[in-house]
Write a protein that holds these residues in place. Structure first.
Motif, PDB file in Angstrom:
ATOM      1  N   THR A 182       5.405   3.631   1.591  1.00 42.45           N
ATOM      2  CA  THR A 182       4.991   2.271   1.244  1.00 42.45           C
ATOM      3  C   THR A 182       5.006   1.410   2.498  1.00 42.45           C
ATOM      4  O   THR A 182       5.975   1.424   3.263  1.00 42.45           O
ATOM      5  N   SER A 183       3.911   0.670   2.701  1.00 42.60           N
ATOM      6  CA  SER A 183       3.798  -0.204   3.864  1.00 42.60           C
ATOM      7  C   SER A 183       2.838  -1.345   3.526  1.00 42.60           C
ATOM      8  O   SER A 183       2.016  -1.235   2.613  1.00 42.60           O
ATOM      9  N   ALA A 184       2.953  -2.439   4.267  1.00 44.87           N
ATOM     10  CA  ALA A 184       2.071  -3.580   4.046  1.00 44.87           C
ATOM     11  C   ALA A 184       0.644  -3.259   4.498  1.00 44.87           C
ATOM     12  O   ALA A 184      -0.326  -3.695   3.887  1.00 44.87           O
ATOM     13  N   GLN A 185       0.524  -2.486   5.578  1.00 48.18           N
ATOM     14  CA  GLN A 185      -0.772  -2.078   6.113  1.00 48.18           C
ATOM     15  C   GLN A 185      -0.756  -0.577   6.322  1.00 48.18           C
ATOM     16  O   GLN A 185       0.310   0.043   6.344  1.00 48.18           O
ATOM     17  N   MET A 191       0.850  -1.175   0.000  1.00 44.14           N
ATOM     18  CA  MET A 191       0.000   0.000   0.000  1.00 44.14           C
ATOM     19  C   MET A 191       0.892   1.233   0.000  1.00 44.14           C
ATOM     20  O   MET A 191       1.874   1.293   0.723  1.00 44.14           O
ATOM     21  N   ILE A 192       0.523   2.194  -0.835  1.00 41.70           N
ATOM     22  CA  ILE A 192       1.260   3.462  -0.895  1.00 41.70           C
ATOM     23  C   ILE A 192       0.330   4.581  -0.443  1.00 41.70           C
ATOM     24  O   ILE A 192      -0.782   4.709  -0.949  1.00 41.70           O
ATOM     25  N   SER A 193       0.791   5.349   0.530  1.00 45.63           N
ATOM     26  CA  SER A 193       0.046   6.506   1.029  1.00 45.63           C
ATOM     27  C   SER A 193       0.810   7.756   0.652  1.00 45.63           C
ATOM     28  O   SER A 193       2.037   7.812   0.816  1.00 45.63           O
ATOM     29  N   ALA A 199       7.531  15.718  12.484  1.00 44.91           N
ATOM     30  CA  ALA A 199       7.855  16.754  13.467  1.00 44.91           C
ATOM     31  C   ALA A 199       9.224  16.501  14.104  1.00 44.91           C
ATOM     32  O   ALA A 199       9.975  17.445  14.371  1.00 44.91           O
ATOM     33  N   GLU A 200       9.552  15.240  14.330  1.00 46.36           N
ATOM     34  CA  GLU A 200      10.853  14.892  14.905  1.00 46.36           C
ATOM     35  C   GLU A 200      11.988  15.265  13.945  1.00 46.36           C
ATOM     36  O   GLU A 200      13.089  15.622  14.374  1.00 46.36           O
ATOM     37  N   ALA A 201      11.711  15.203  12.651  1.00 42.80           N
ATOM     38  CA  ALA A 201      12.715  15.532  11.637  1.00 42.80           C
ATOM     39  C   ALA A 201      13.061  17.013  11.616  1.00 42.80           C
ATOM     40  O   ALA A 201      14.169  17.387  11.247  1.00 42.80           O
ATOM     41  N   GLY A 202      12.119  17.850  12.001  1.00 41.28           N
ATOM     42  CA  GLY A 202      12.369  19.291  11.977  1.00 41.28           C
ATOM     43  C   GLY A 202      11.073  20.073  11.993  1.00 41.28           C
ATOM     44  O   GLY A 202      10.010  19.538  12.271  1.00 41.28           O
ATOM     45  N   ASN A 203      11.171  21.341  11.649  1.00 39.79           N
ATOM     46  CA  ASN A 203      10.016  22.234  11.689  1.00 39.79           C
ATOM     47  C   ASN A 203       9.213  22.098  10.385  1.00 39.79           C
ATOM     48  O   ASN A 203       9.169  23.034   9.579  1.00 39.79           O
ATOM     49  N   TYR A 204       8.598  20.934  10.207  1.00 38.83           N
ATOM     50  CA  TYR A 204       7.847  20.633   9.001  1.00 38.83           C
ATOM     51  C   TYR A 204       6.416  20.254   9.381  1.00 38.83           C
ATOM     52  O   TYR A 204       6.170  19.812  10.505  1.00 38.83           O
ATOM     53  N   ALA A 205       5.526  20.377   8.423  1.00 42.63           N
ATOM     54  CA  ALA A 205       4.135  19.978   8.626  1.00 42.63           C
ATOM     55  C   ALA A 205       3.777  18.975   7.536  1.00 42.63           C
ATOM     56  O   ALA A 205       4.293  19.038   6.420  1.00 42.63           O
ATOM     57  N   VAL A 206       2.865  18.063   7.846  1.00 40.71           N
ATOM     58  CA  VAL A 206       2.469  17.038   6.881  1.00 40.71           C
ATOM     59  C   VAL A 206       0.955  16.929   6.853  1.00 40.71           C
ATOM     60  O   VAL A 206       0.286  17.078   7.878  1.00 40.71           O
ATOM     61  N   GLN A 207       0.431  16.672   5.656  1.00 38.97           N
ATOM     62  CA  GLN A 207      -1.002  16.445   5.462  1.00 38.97           C
ATOM     63  C   GLN A 207      -1.178  15.353   4.429  1.00 38.97           C
ATOM     64  O   GLN A 207      -0.352  15.220   3.523  1.00 38.97           O
ATOM     65  N   PRO A 208      -2.266  14.588   4.528  1.00 35.99           N
ATOM     66  CA  PRO A 208      -2.549  13.622   3.463  1.00 35.99           C
ATOM     67  C   PRO A 208      -2.714  14.367   2.143  1.00 35.99           C
ATOM     68  O   PRO A 208      -3.285  15.466   2.120  1.00 35.99           O
ATOM     69  N   ALA A 209      -2.216  13.790   1.068  1.00 28.31           N
ATOM     70  CA  ALA A 209      -2.317  14.431  -0.250  1.00 28.31           C
ATOM     71  C   ALA A 209      -3.659  14.111  -0.894  1.00 28.31           C
ATOM     72  O   ALA A 209      -4.293  13.143  -0.578  1.00 28.31           O
TER      73      ALA A 209
END
Length: 69
Positions: A44-47, A1-3, A59-69
């Motif tokens: 990519t993940s199995a589930q 599965m690809i998210s 957030a642990e990586a740095g001052n970044y934000a993430v949202q589902p595309a």
């Protein structure tokens, strides 16, 4: 599965590497492709991976934000 996600706040290759490293460490993730141009990330993940885990890793990586595309 690809998210697919959109990551904002990345400005350089180091940012891409940091996000890739942190998200790759999430249990169940087998591949991470991050592109600086456009701020895209494909995980990519199995589930399905819990979005809260994705947010925490980004957030642990740095001052970044993430949202589902």
């Amino acid at each position: 599965m690809i998210s697919n996600y959109t990551v904002t706040g990345m400005t350089c290759g180091h940012c891409v590497g940091a996000v890739t490293e942190e998200v790759s460490g999430i249990e169940g993730v087998s591949d991470v492709q991050v592109k600086l141009e456009g701020g895209t990330m494909a995980v990519t993940s199995a589930q399905a991976v819990d979005f809260e885990a994705i947010k925490a890793a980004v957030a642990e990586a740095g001052n970044y934000a993430v949202q589902p595309a």
